[in-house]
Design a protein around this motif. Structure first.
Motif, PDB file in Angstrom:
ATOM      1  N   VAL A  59       0.837  -1.208   0.000  1.00  0.00           N
ATOM      2  CA  VAL A  59       0.000   0.000   0.000  1.00  0.00           C
ATOM      3  C   VAL A  59       0.874   1.260   0.000  1.00  0.00           C
ATOM      4  O   VAL A  59       0.646   2.181  -0.790  1.00  0.00           O
ATOM      5  CB  VAL A  59      -0.979   0.003   1.196  1.00  0.00           C
ATOM      6  CG1 VAL A  59      -1.667   1.350   1.336  1.00  0.00           C
ATOM      7  CG2 VAL A  59      -1.999  -1.112   1.039  1.00  0.00           C
ATOM      8  N   LEU A  60       1.866   1.296   0.885  1.00  0.00           N
ATOM      9  CA  LEU A  60       2.732   2.473   0.943  1.00  0.00           C
ATOM     10  C   LEU A  60       3.482   2.690  -0.375  1.00  0.00           C
ATOM     11  O   LEU A  60       3.585   3.815  -0.862  1.00  0.00           O
ATOM     12  CB  LEU A  60       3.732   2.349   2.101  1.00  0.00           C
ATOM     13  CG  LEU A  60       3.134   2.421   3.506  1.00  0.00           C
ATOM     14  CD1 LEU A  60       4.194   2.063   4.547  1.00  0.00           C
ATOM     15  CD2 LEU A  60       2.537   3.797   3.784  1.00  0.00           C
ATOM     16  N   SER A  61       3.979   1.601  -0.955  1.00  0.00           N
ATOM     17  CA  SER A  61       4.719   1.738  -2.215  1.00  0.00           C
ATOM     18  C   SER A  61       3.807   2.193  -3.344  1.00  0.00           C
ATOM     19  O   SER A  61       4.226   2.914  -4.239  1.00  0.00           O
ATOM     20  CB  SER A  61       5.431   0.432  -2.570  1.00  0.00           C
ATOM     21  OG  SER A  61       4.514  -0.599  -2.858  1.00  0.00           O
ATOM     22  N   PHE A  62       2.535   1.807  -3.294  1.00  0.00           N
ATOM     23  CA  PHE A  62       1.581   2.258  -4.300  1.00  0.00           C
ATOM     24  C   PHE A  62       1.471   3.783  -4.274  1.00  0.00           C
ATOM     25  O   PHE A  62       1.532   4.450  -5.310  1.00  0.00           O
ATOM     26  CB  PHE A  62       0.205   1.625  -4.073  1.00  0.00           C
ATOM     27  CG  PHE A  62      -0.856   2.189  -4.972  1.00  0.00           C
ATOM     28  CD1 PHE A  62      -0.926   1.817  -6.309  1.00  0.00           C
ATOM     29  CD2 PHE A  62      -1.771   3.117  -4.490  1.00  0.00           C
ATOM     30  CE1 PHE A  62      -1.904   2.355  -7.137  1.00  0.00           C
ATOM     31  CE2 PHE A  62      -2.743   3.653  -5.305  1.00  0.00           C
ATOM     32  CZ  PHE A  62      -2.807   3.272  -6.635  1.00  0.00           C
ATOM     33  N   PHE A  63       1.302   4.345  -3.076  1.00  0.00           N
ATOM     34  CA  PHE A  63       1.132   5.784  -2.960  1.00  0.00           C
ATOM     35  C   PHE A  63       2.382   6.545  -3.404  1.00  0.00           C
ATOM     36  O   PHE A  63       2.291   7.595  -4.030  1.00  0.00           O
ATOM     37  CB  PHE A  63       0.720   6.185  -1.543  1.00  0.00           C
ATOM     38  CG  PHE A  63      -0.698   5.837  -1.242  1.00  0.00           C
ATOM     39  CD1 PHE A  63      -1.751   6.414  -1.941  1.00  0.00           C
ATOM     40  CD2 PHE A  63      -0.990   4.895  -0.277  1.00  0.00           C
ATOM     41  CE1 PHE A  63      -3.068   6.088  -1.674  1.00  0.00           C
ATOM     42  CE2 PHE A  63      -2.307   4.556   0.006  1.00  0.00           C
ATOM     43  CZ  PHE A  63      -3.352   5.146  -0.693  1.00  0.00           C
ATOM     44  N   VAL A  64       3.547   5.994  -3.088  1.00  0.00           N
ATOM     45  CA  VAL A  64       4.782   6.667  -3.513  1.00  0.00           C
ATOM     46  C   VAL A  64       4.968   6.508  -5.012  1.00  0.00           C
ATOM     47  O   VAL A  64       5.277   7.478  -5.713  1.00  0.00           O
ATOM     48  CB  VAL A  64       6.010   6.140  -2.734  1.00  0.00           C
ATOM     49  CG1 VAL A  64       7.277   6.875  -3.189  1.00  0.00           C
ATOM     50  CG2 VAL A  64       5.814   6.305  -1.227  1.00  0.00           C
ATOM     51  N   ALA A  65       4.766   5.314  -5.542  1.00  0.00           N
ATOM     52  CA  ALA A  65       4.938   5.092  -6.981  1.00  0.00           C
ATOM     53  C   ALA A  65       3.963   5.936  -7.792  1.00  0.00           C
ATOM     54  O   ALA A  65       4.305   6.439  -8.867  1.00  0.00           O
ATOM     55  CB  ALA A  65       4.781   3.612  -7.311  1.00  0.00           C
ATOM     56  N   LEU A  66       2.775   6.107  -7.266  1.00  0.00           N
ATOM     57  CA  LEU A  66       1.751   6.903  -7.944  1.00  0.00           C
ATOM     58  C   LEU A  66       2.206   8.360  -8.061  1.00  0.00           C
ATOM     59  O   LEU A  66       1.895   9.023  -9.049  1.00  0.00           O
ATOM     60  CB  LEU A  66       0.434   6.799  -7.182  1.00  0.00           C
ATOM     61  CG  LEU A  66      -0.829   7.245  -7.867  1.00  0.00           C
ATOM     62  CD1 LEU A  66      -1.051   6.474  -9.161  1.00  0.00           C
ATOM     63  CD2 LEU A  66      -2.006   7.074  -6.939  1.00  0.00           C
ATOM     64  N   GLY A  67       2.964   8.785  -7.063  1.00  0.00           N
ATOM     65  CA  GLY A  67       3.578  10.100  -7.088  1.00  0.00           C
ATOM     66  C   GLY A  67       2.594  11.235  -7.052  1.00  0.00           C
ATOM     67  O   GLY A  67       2.809  12.334  -7.430  1.00  0.00           O
TER      68      GLY A  67
END
Length: 125
Positions: free
Chosen positions: A117-125
């Motif tokens: 979940v956290l990586s999704f939000f960062v990758a989404l930018g």
């Protein structure tokens, strides 16, 4: 995105401490590597070293993606790598959920989900 990147790095840091404990011989093997060994044999300790190196690389990528450290890679490379790591964390959910070790399933599956979940939000930018 900044909060997600920092939280992701904190979780990866905690996982690195856990892997260091495994390397040092702590009897926590039932939480990792399929849970077959309470104390990891040498081959799995090497895997723990590799895990720590991967955690550091993942953190670095997400810190670059969030603009918290200077990027030394092209923006496109950081973007693609962030999405690849996101997918890797998704695979981690599945693999941990399939573990024969109940402690690993109940502990590491949620950890992998948080990273996902956290990586999704960062990758989404």
């Amino acid at each position: 995105m900044t909060i997600a990147a920092i939280a992701l790095c904190v979780v990866l840091g905690l996982l690195a401490v856990f892997q260091l404990a495994l390397i040092a011989g702590a009897p926590l093997g039932h939480f990792a590597w399929g849970g077959a060994d309470r104390v990891l044999p040498a081959s799995k300790r090497i895997g723990s070293v590799v895990s720590i190196l991967l955690y550091a690389a993942f953190a670095w990528i997400f810190l670059m993606k969030a603009g918290l450290v200077a990027s030394v890679l092209p923006e496109l490379a950081v973007d693609i790598t962030a999405w690849v790591i996101f997918a890797y964390f998704g695979l981690g959910i599945v693999m941990n959920a399939m573990s024969r070790s109940k402690p690993e399933r109940w502990t590491m599956t949620p950890v992998a989900a948080v990273l996902f979940v956290l990586s999704f939000f960062v990758a989404l930018g």
